[in-house]
Motif scaffolding. Structure first.
Motif, short mmCIF file in Angstrom:
data_model
loop_
_atom_site.label_atom_id
_atom_site.label_comp_id
_atom_site.label_asym_id
_atom_site.label_seq_id
_atom_site.Cartn_x
_atom_site.Cartn_y
_atom_site.Cartn_z
N VAL A 194 -103.57 -67.21 7.23
CA VAL A 194 -103.17 -66.09 8.08
C VAL A 194 -103.50 -66.46 9.52
O VAL A 194 -104.67 -66.64 9.86
CB VAL A 194 -103.90 -64.78 7.69
CG1 VAL A 194 -103.54 -63.66 8.66
CG2 VAL A 194 -103.55 -64.38 6.26
N GLU A 195 -102.48 -66.60 10.34
CA GLU A 195 -102.68 -66.95 11.74
C GLU A 195 -102.12 -65.83 12.61
O GLU A 195 -100.91 -65.61 12.64
CB GLU A 195 -101.98 -68.27 12.08
CG GLU A 195 -102.46 -69.46 11.26
CD GLU A 195 -101.64 -70.71 11.52
OE1 GLU A 195 -101.00 -70.79 12.59
OE2 GLU A 195 -101.62 -71.60 10.65
N ILE A 196 -103.01 -65.14 13.31
CA ILE A 196 -102.62 -64.03 14.18
C ILE A 196 -102.96 -64.42 15.61
O ILE A 196 -104.12 -64.73 15.92
CB ILE A 196 -103.36 -62.73 13.80
CG1 ILE A 196 -103.16 -62.42 12.31
CG2 ILE A 196 -102.88 -61.57 14.66
CD1 ILE A 196 -101.73 -62.20 11.90
N HIS A 197 -101.96 -64.39 16.49
CA HIS A 197 -102.16 -64.86 17.86
C HIS A 197 -101.75 -63.79 18.87
O HIS A 197 -100.69 -63.17 18.73
CB HIS A 197 -101.32 -66.11 18.12
CG HIS A 197 -101.59 -67.25 17.19
ND1 HIS A 197 -102.67 -68.09 17.34
CD2 HIS A 197 -100.94 -67.66 16.07
CE1 HIS A 197 -102.66 -68.99 16.37
NE2 HIS A 197 -101.62 -68.75 15.58
N CYS A 198 -102.58 -63.61 19.88
CA CYS A 198 -102.21 -62.78 21.02
C CYS A 198 -101.65 -63.72 22.08
O CYS A 198 -102.36 -64.17 22.98
CB CYS A 198 -103.41 -62.00 21.55
SG CYS A 198 -102.97 -60.83 22.85
N GLU A 199 -100.37 -64.03 21.94
CA GLU A 199 -99.71 -64.98 22.84
C GLU A 199 -98.26 -64.56 23.04
O GLU A 199 -97.68 -63.84 22.22
CB GLU A 199 -99.72 -66.39 22.24
CG GLU A 199 -101.06 -67.06 22.17
CD GLU A 199 -100.93 -68.48 21.61
OE1 GLU A 199 -100.17 -69.27 22.21
OE2 GLU A 199 -101.56 -68.78 20.59
N ASN A 200 -97.68 -65.07 24.10
CA ASN A 200 -96.26 -64.91 24.33
C ASN A 200 -95.52 -65.92 23.46
O ASN A 200 -95.65 -67.13 23.66
CB ASN A 200 -95.95 -65.14 25.81
CG ASN A 200 -94.48 -64.97 26.13
OD1 ASN A 200 -93.67 -64.64 25.27
ND2 ASN A 200 -94.13 -65.19 27.39
N SER A 201 -94.77 -65.45 22.48
CA SER A 201 -94.11 -66.37 21.54
C SER A 201 -93.02 -67.20 22.21
O SER A 201 -92.51 -68.15 21.62
CB SER A 201 -93.53 -65.60 20.36
OG SER A 201 -92.71 -64.54 20.79
N ALA A 202 -92.65 -66.86 23.45
CA ALA A 202 -91.67 -67.67 24.18
C ALA A 202 -92.27 -68.98 24.66
O ALA A 202 -91.53 -69.88 25.09
CB ALA A 202 -91.13 -66.88 25.37
N SER A 203 -93.59 -69.10 24.60
CA SER A 203 -94.21 -70.32 25.12
C SER A 203 -95.04 -71.06 24.06
O SER A 203 -95.78 -71.98 24.40
CB SER A 203 -95.13 -69.96 26.30
OG SER A 203 -96.11 -69.03 25.92
N VAL A 204 -94.90 -70.69 22.79
CA VAL A 204 -95.68 -71.37 21.74
C VAL A 204 -94.89 -72.56 21.21
O VAL A 204 -93.67 -72.59 21.25
CB VAL A 204 -96.03 -70.41 20.58
CG1 VAL A 204 -96.85 -69.25 21.09
CG2 VAL A 204 -94.77 -69.91 19.88
N ASP A 205 -95.62 -73.54 20.72
CA ASP A 205 -95.01 -74.72 20.11
C ASP A 205 -95.35 -74.77 18.63
O ASP A 205 -96.51 -75.00 18.25
CB ASP A 205 -95.52 -76.00 20.79
CG ASP A 205 -94.89 -76.21 22.16
OD1 ASP A 205 -93.66 -76.00 22.28
OD2 ASP A 205 -95.62 -76.56 23.10
N LEU A 206 -94.36 -74.53 17.80
CA LEU A 206 -94.52 -74.64 16.35
C LEU A 206 -93.86 -75.93 15.90
O LEU A 206 -92.83 -76.34 16.45
CB LEU A 206 -93.87 -73.45 15.65
CG LEU A 206 -94.54 -72.08 15.87
CD1 LEU A 206 -93.66 -70.96 15.33
CD2 LEU A 206 -95.91 -72.05 15.22
N PRO A 207 -94.42 -76.60 14.90
CA PRO A 207 -93.80 -77.84 14.42
C PRO A 207 -92.37 -77.62 13.95
O PRO A 207 -92.04 -76.58 13.38
CB PRO A 207 -94.71 -78.25 13.24
CG PRO A 207 -96.00 -77.54 13.49
CD PRO A 207 -95.65 -76.26 14.17
N GLU A 208 -91.51 -78.58 14.23
CA GLU A 208 -90.12 -78.47 13.79
C GLU A 208 -90.05 -78.44 12.27
O GLU A 208 -90.84 -79.09 11.58
CB GLU A 208 -89.29 -79.64 14.33
CG GLU A 208 -89.06 -79.57 15.83
CD GLU A 208 -88.05 -80.61 16.31
OE1 GLU A 208 -87.28 -81.11 15.46
OE2 GLU A 208 -88.05 -80.92 17.52
N SER A 209 -89.10 -77.64 11.77
CA SER A 209 -88.85 -77.51 10.32
C SER A 209 -90.10 -77.12 9.55
O SER A 209 -90.33 -77.60 8.43
CB SER A 209 -88.27 -78.83 9.77
OG SER A 209 -87.06 -79.15 10.39
#
Length: 736
Positions: free
Chosen positions: A459-474
């Motif tokens: 469970v990963e809960i983040h207080c961040e702007n999702s427009a600037s997050v980097d998630l691994p591709e695929s």
């Protein structure tokens, strides 16, 4: 896949029922107030449609396990998609720019020892009872008992007449209680202030105490009030005079001794002892050095400017002395709890309690209960305010709460919410009967029962702007979300009301609580005060969708709910999907709001969301791609028929929003091959608008729907759509 397996009528029926009494279907929402929560049944249905191989009507009431799937929500808000995914065994990752969202979802999904929580909650209430319990007692008018419990204190705003300098009560009307839930109508006498009961609401007669005439209408209306002493007309509010002042004029109470032999509610005008307790509260508060009551100023905003017009400048000014005393004492007790999760749970309760413990709550004269400050999505300032019993009243021998808005009410709801996490259930209806179906094997949390059974879930809960997050591709198997819509509902401005308190109590150790406000320039709502327009909204949604699309596995869906009363508010959605390189493969209708909600009832707004299902690759049904407004009308008819099978009675507003969904889906399909995401935002929005204008848009669809009239629900669906023979068997599906 969702496009093939989603059962519109089945989910519509469940979602509609859930939205009427959402806590009965999804008790987890009682952890803390959040706005416009979408039905959990909808997101459960979407997950089952995508990942289960069984028919939805079978799988829905059985335990399901999708371990190893990773689901993201870039606009988690109250957390519904994440909770449903987590319950089904998925790993989840959520983002929200609002620290209150981060906190609430974290408390919803973290495991909590209920035994430890119950002990701490009971201890808190017992300590408060010793300190301030007597401030919520009153003398029963019938039996004379000194131990009757006040349910609600009722206050009227007052001003000083600019003519004679005497105090004037701002009564908009003198009806305290209607005869809907009480045997008679209860009126306040404008002459002596006593309460009289009468059978005739329109002609209430004379006061049973002083004999003067009872009247329905009060002197205050449309920000004007004529002084009963000198006749001078006074205007209100006047912000230069500071926050409003109030006078206690009535009490609703609960007398356990008399209840069994008394018909209806207990009302009284305050006596000398009641006034003395108000005075005692004010004296005690004046000598208290607060550690947890915030001194934050209320910043300017689309909603908070209403408060400024009434003279409120600081959040603490929205509470009376008795409420401030109780809140300060509560925070001091909570801060000493050593168990972090229990302390955080009670801090969350404290924050949620605030919406009932303030001087903007109103009294419902029909339902005879307190309306919390967020009963509408704004800060409306009334003239009659309701102060609830701070501790909450428990009916002896039944452990049932009497009245609303107290500590006991909040902790009981929270307990049920967290118990549901370990033992979730669904509700199945058979005619007028309903059956609670335990779903054994499913659970909500980062671990089950303290980690003794089952695996830990990610469970990963983040207080961040999702427009600037980097998630691994695929890396994602699905993105499910309920994004903000372009409107003027200022959730951040509203949640600051709770945030400034929670920050004082628990925020020092929480990185997201370092900012003085939950407001952000990146928030995606229209806001005149912050200069946020449609282009700002478009660019924000587009940035998020592009990030999420890159993180999705090749055939994985991005599915989200959306509705708005104007087609222009859908243009940013089309732009965002096209910018992300996605295709909208389906637009599905589902009930999402309660029609009787105060902020919706009578407005003509839709209660139906469109669920937009988007993928990078896949296929669509050829029949879902009509080339004319008449064809779209046929699709709308099909959706309306499915909703009616689910016991939904669609309104014209619902019909319009369903059509908007299909039109935007078709615009995306037809613009995708020539789309240039490097063009400026204004041109992108214009491109969507131009295509819809050329196609005919809602006006042409509406015209065809009017021509079809009742055919939609009576004829076989193919008779109201373009001829299926035109497509040919080989074109049953179109790949993209």
């Amino acid at each position: 896949m969702i496009e093939k397996n989603f059962d519109i009528s089945f989910i519509a029926d469940l979602a509609l029922r859930e939205k009427q009494i959402q806590q009965n279907y999804r008790p987890i929402i009682a952890v803390h107030k959040w706005f416009a929560r979408r039905p959990g049944t909808l997101f459960r249905g979407l997950l089952l449609a995508e990942f289960s191989e069984r028919p939805m009507r079978e799988a829905f009431y059985d335990a399901n396990e999708f371990a190893g799937r990773r689901i993201a929500d870039p606009f988690m808000g109250g957390g519904t998609p994440l909770l449903e995914a987590n319950r089904l065994g998925c790993d989840v990752v959520g983002f929200d720019i609002n620290p209150m969202s981060y906190w609430i979802v974290k408390q919803e999904i973290e495991h909590l020892s209920l035994a430890a929580y119950d002990e701490a909650a009971d201890s808190l209430r017992a300590e408060l009872e010793k300190e301030i319990g007597h401030l919520y007692r009153t003398k029963c008018c019938l039996c004379g008992s000194e131990d009757a419990h006040v349910k609600y204190f009722l206050w009227v705003k007052k001003i000083v007449c600019q003519g004679c300098r005497k105090t004037v009560d701002l009564f908009p009307g003198y009806l305290l209680s209607s005869d809907a839930r009480h045997p008679k109508n209860v009126f306040v006498c404008p002459s002596c202030g006593q309460l009289s009961e009468t059978a005739d609401r329109k002609n209430p007669g004379r006061c049973g105490y002083c004999g003067d005439s009872l009247v329905v209408d009060g002197p205050a209306a449309r920000n004007r009030c004529r002084c009963p002493h000198c006749g001078a007309e006074n205007r209100f509010p006047n912000p230069s005079l500071g926050p409003p002042t109030h006078r206690l004029f009535a009490i609703e109470y609960h007398c356990p001794t008399c209840k069994s032999r008394h018909d209806g509610r207990f009302f009284k005008a305050p006596d000398d002892q009641d006034i003395a307790r108000v005075t005692e509260s004010e004296k005690r508060w004046s000598t208290t050095r607060p550690r947890f009551v915030p001194d934050d100023e209320i910043p300017s905003g689309d909603e908070t400017n209403r408060l400024h017009r009434w003279g409120y400048r600081r959040y603490r000014e929205m509470f009376n002395a008795r409420q401030l005393l109780g809140l300060e004492l509560s925070a001091r007790i909570i801060s000493k709890i050593t168990d972090e999760r229990v302390r955080n749970a009670l801090a969350t309760n404290f924050s949620d309690l605030l919406r009932y413990q303030n001087m903007l709550c109103r009294y419902d004269t029909m339902a005879l209960k307190s309306l919390d400050i967020f009963s509408v999505h704004g800060f409306p300032v009334g003239l009659i305010q309701c102060e609830s019993n701070f501790l909450g009243i428990v009916e002896k021998g039944k452990n049932i709460c009497v009245g609303s808005g107290g500590w006991k009410n909040i902790t009981e709801k929270y307990r049920k919410a967290k118990a549901y996490c370990d033992d979730p259930f669904e509700v199945r209806h058979k005619g007028r009967n309903k059956e609670i179906i335990p779903i054994r094997g499913e659970w909500i949390g980062d671990r089950l029962n303290g980690g003794q059974v089952g695996r830990h879930r990610i469970v990963e809960i983040h207080c961040e702007n999702s427009a600037s997050v980097d998630l691994p591709e695929s890396s994602l198997d699905a993105v499910l979300t309920d994004p903000p819509y372009f409107g003027n509902v200022q959730y951040a401005e509203l949640m600051d009301f709770c945030y400034v308190w929670l920050r004082k109590l628990s925020g020092e150790k929480e990185k997201p609580f370092q900012h003085p406000s939950t407001r952000s320039k990146h928030e995606l709502t229209g806001n005149v005060d912050m200069g946020r327009d449609l282009e700002h909204f478009t660019e924000g949604i587009s940035s998020v969708f592009q990030r999420m699309a890159k993180a999705l596995k090749p055939k994985a869906p991005l599915a989200f709910t959306y509705h708005h009363n104007t087609i222009e508010a859908y243009f940013p959605i089309a732009v965002a999907i096209l910018d992300a390189g996605l295709v909208c493969s389906a637009s599905l209708p589902c009930p999402a709001e309660m029609g009787a909600s105060i902020h919706i009832n009578g407005t003509g707004s839709s209660i139906i969301d469109t669920v937009f299902v988007c993928r990078r690759t896949g296929f669509v049904s050829r029949k879902s791609l009509p080339s004319s407004a008449a064809g779209v009308a046929g699709l709308v008819c099909q959706d309306l028929a499915e909703l009616r099978k689910g016991n939904v009675k669609p309104s014209i507003g619902d019909t319009r929003c369903i059509a908007y969904g299909h039109l935007i889906r078709l615009a995306i399909w037809n613009l995708r091959s020539t789309w240039d995401n490097s063009t400026n935002t204004s041109k992108k929005l214009s491109a969507v608008a131009d295509w819809l204008r050329a196609f005919g848009g809602w006006p042409k669809v509406e015209r065809h729907l009017n021509e079809l009239n009742g055919t939609c629900s009576q004829e076989p669906l193919l008779t109201v759509r373009e001829n299926s023979m035109d497509y040919g068997v080989e074109y049953a599906h179109v790949s993209f």
